[in-house]
Design a protein around this motif. Structure first.
Motif, PDB file in Angstrom:
ATOM      1  N   SER A  46       0.843  -1.191   0.000  1.00 34.86           N
ATOM      2  CA  SER A  46       0.000   0.000   0.000  1.00 34.86           C
ATOM      3  C   SER A  46       0.879   1.242   0.000  1.00 34.86           C
ATOM      4  O   SER A  46       2.019   1.199   0.466  1.00 34.86           O
ATOM      5  CB  SER A  46      -0.923   0.017   1.223  1.00 34.86           C
ATOM      6  N   ASP A  76      -3.145   0.645   6.656  1.00 37.20           N
ATOM      7  CA  ASP A  76      -3.730  -0.097   5.535  1.00 37.20           C
ATOM      8  C   ASP A  76      -3.322  -1.572   5.590  1.00 37.20           C
ATOM      9  O   ASP A  76      -4.111  -2.456   5.231  1.00 37.20           O
ATOM     10  CB  ASP A  76      -3.295   0.514   4.206  1.00 37.20           C
ATOM     11  N   ALA A  79      -5.502  -3.311   8.144  1.00 40.47           N
ATOM     12  CA  ALA A  79      -6.841  -3.624   7.648  1.00 40.47           C
ATOM     13  C   ALA A  79      -6.867  -4.884   6.793  1.00 40.47           C
ATOM     14  O   ALA A  79      -7.928  -5.470   6.585  1.00 40.47           O
ATOM     15  CB  ALA A  79      -7.391  -2.450   6.851  1.00 40.47           C
ATOM     16  N   ARG A 153     -10.424  -8.446   3.705  1.00 38.53           N
ATOM     17  CA  ARG A 153     -10.773  -7.608   2.558  1.00 38.53           C
ATOM     18  C   ARG A 153     -12.054  -6.846   2.857  1.00 38.53           C
ATOM     19  O   ARG A 153     -12.779  -7.160   3.797  1.00 38.53           O
ATOM     20  CB  ARG A 153     -10.948  -8.460   1.295  1.00 38.53           C
ATOM     21  N   ARG A 154     -12.334  -5.869   2.014  1.00 45.47           N
ATOM     22  CA  ARG A 154     -13.552  -5.093   2.191  1.00 45.47           C
ATOM     23  C   ARG A 154     -14.794  -5.854   1.738  1.00 45.47           C
ATOM     24  O   ARG A 154     -15.900  -5.531   2.162  1.00 45.47           O
ATOM     25  CB  ARG A 154     -13.461  -3.788   1.397  1.00 45.47           C
ATOM     26  N   SER A 213     -14.813  -9.149   7.000  1.00 48.83           N
ATOM     27  CA  SER A 213     -14.310  -8.041   6.187  1.00 48.83           C
ATOM     28  C   SER A 213     -13.713  -6.995   7.121  1.00 48.83           C
ATOM     29  O   SER A 213     -13.966  -7.006   8.332  1.00 48.83           O
ATOM     30  CB  SER A 213     -15.428  -7.410   5.337  1.00 48.83           C
ATOM     31  N   ILE A 215     -11.722  -2.747   7.146  1.00 47.92           N
ATOM     32  CA  ILE A 215     -11.194  -1.536   6.526  1.00 47.92           C
ATOM     33  C   ILE A 215     -10.691  -0.665   7.673  1.00 47.92           C
ATOM     34  O   ILE A 215     -11.193  -0.761   8.802  1.00 47.92           O
ATOM     35  CB  ILE A 215     -12.281  -0.796   5.696  1.00 47.92           C
ATOM     36  N   ASP A 216      -9.682   0.150   7.427  1.00 49.26           N
ATOM     37  CA  ASP A 216      -9.258   1.073   8.487  1.00 49.26           C
ATOM     38  C   ASP A 216     -10.032   2.375   8.370  1.00 49.26           C
ATOM     39  O   ASP A 216     -10.457   2.784   7.288  1.00 49.26           O
ATOM     40  CB  ASP A 216      -7.734   1.310   8.459  1.00 49.26           C
ATOM     41  N   ASP A 224     -15.923   5.212   5.395  1.00 55.79           N
ATOM     42  CA  ASP A 224     -15.247   3.925   5.253  1.00 55.79           C
ATOM     43  C   ASP A 224     -16.227   2.758   5.351  1.00 55.79           C
ATOM     44  O   ASP A 224     -16.037   1.736   4.681  1.00 55.79           O
ATOM     45  CB  ASP A 224     -14.127   3.820   6.286  1.00 55.79           C
ATOM     46  N   HIS A 227     -17.456   2.349   1.882  1.00 57.89           N
ATOM     47  CA  HIS A 227     -16.571   1.554   1.022  1.00 57.89           C
ATOM     48  C   HIS A 227     -16.783   0.056   1.275  1.00 57.89           C
ATOM     49  O   HIS A 227     -16.826  -0.744   0.337  1.00 57.89           O
ATOM     50  CB  HIS A 227     -15.106   1.903   1.300  1.00 57.89           C
ATOM     51  N   LEU A 228     -16.888  -0.309   2.532  1.00 54.75           N
ATOM     52  CA  LEU A 228     -17.068  -1.716   2.885  1.00 54.75           C
ATOM     53  C   LEU A 228     -18.429  -2.226   2.404  1.00 54.75           C
ATOM     54  O   LEU A 228     -18.537  -3.328   1.852  1.00 54.75           O
ATOM     55  CB  LEU A 228     -16.914  -1.876   4.397  1.00 54.75           C
ATOM     56  N   LEU A 271      -9.768  -0.038  13.312  1.00 54.85           N
ATOM     57  CA  LEU A 271     -10.276  -0.989  12.339  1.00 54.85           C
ATOM     58  C   LEU A 271     -11.790  -1.097  12.451  1.00 54.85           C
ATOM     59  O   LEU A 271     -12.333  -1.203  13.552  1.00 54.85           O
ATOM     60  CB  LEU A 271      -9.649  -2.366  12.544  1.00 54.85           C
TER      61      LEU A 271
END
Length: 325
Positions: A46, A76, A79, A153-154, A213, A215-216, A224, A227-228, A271
């Protein structure tokens, strides 16, 4: 004035004796680094860029600038449930902003201490990079490992999963608000949350086999979570009363502003995860052993969108859109 390679050698390059032990076949000093991942693992990579007066104040302590630039990139990897191994830094730095070489060297020493101190804590080696002149900008590429075929993962959330967060929310935005009001003590817990965030790498690894799943939280909880949700094709219902607000946030901002900071302020670097209900208690126990709380704040549902947030709640930070999505 110090030359480019003097700056690199004096403040940025770790001891070459570490390279063999850190999986670096060829490190600083050549045109590219040669890295050796562990057998049975895949690379997680990342990149993150921190720009003066966008991501951190121009008068922030050099130590905090170095720490923060690496921390937000490592977040990242956290996450993804990855173990951090290596990083690369592209530093754009203007010596003309300093009165003399002594001031330049003092700033670079503080920056290096903040950056390398966090590297040491997370067993991460600076394997290369670049230094150039211009407005202060720190680009950091981080590289970590996950077991082959296994990562967070997301896109793995399922309808019926609970939604949970590590630690506390709103502290990053609260710290920024205090900085803008003139607070400068890095002993203040909210200011530390903003300038010296802690990437949750150990938590990500602990949740690797438990979360569906992750994401940070960098742009704000709602952004965020969006996004998830989109990656997983689920909706969400949140319990506003369950949000774990950062200590001292309500006292500093008031209840309404504190909730908004938790929902949309960003810069928390906690997270945000989803888990099957039967995995929640085990996940909590794993994180308790790390000294970190896991708080359930909602659940995934089939209906699109987010239910339970205040009308007018802003979604979060976007670089190229001053409006709210």
């Amino acid at each position: 004035m110090l030359a480019e390679f003097d700056l690199i050698r004096r403040y940025l390059v770790p001891s070459p004796a570490r390279h063999a032990a850190d999986g670096i076949a060829l490190g600083n000093g050549d045109d590219a680094a040669l890295l050796v991942p562990r057998a049975g693992h895949q690379l997680a990579v990342s990149v993150d860029t921190s720009v003066v007066d966008v991501h951190f104040p121009g008068d922030a302590p050099a130590f905090a600038v170095g720490h923060r630039a690496l921390a937000v990139a490592l977040s990242d990897l956290a996450a993804m449930g990855a173990t951090s191994r290596w990083c690369f830094m592209a530093l754009t730095f203007d010596q003309r902003h300093f009165a003399d070489d002594a001031a330049t060297q003092a700033w670079m020493e503080g920056f290096g201490q903040g950056f390398h101190g966090l590297c040491e804590r997370h067993a991460t080696t600076l394997a290369g990079g670049d230094v150039t002149s211009g407005a202060l900008t720190v680009g950091v590429t981080v590289m970590g490992e996950t077991p082959q075929g296994l990562s967070l993962r997301r896109g793995g959330a399922n309808v019926g999963d609970v939604i949970a967060v590590t630690g506390e929310l709103g502290g990053g935005a609260g710290g920024l608000a205090l900085w803008q009001k003139g607070e400068r003590s890095l002993e203040h817990p909210l200011l530390r949350r903003y300038l010296l965030p802690e990437p949750r790498l150990a938590a990500g690894e602990a949740l690797l086999h438990l979360a569906s799943s992750a994401i940070d939280i960098s742009d704000g909880l709602l952004a965020d979570l969006g996004h998830l949700r989109h990656a997983s094709n689920v909706g969400a219902a949140l319990d506003m009363d369950a949000l774990p607000l950062a200590s001292g946030l309500e006292e500093a901002l008031g209840r309404e502003a504190a909730l908004q900071a938790a929902l949309s302020g960003g810069d928390d670097y906690e997270l945000l995860v989803t888990l099957a209900p039967e995995n929640v208690e085990k996940a909590r126990q794993q994180l308790r052993e790390l000294g970190l709380a896991l708080t359930v704040i909602g659940h995934c549902r089939e209906e699109p969108g987010v239910h339970g947030i205040p009308v007018g709640g802003r979604a979060g930070w976007q670089h190229f859109n001053e409006g709210t999505p």
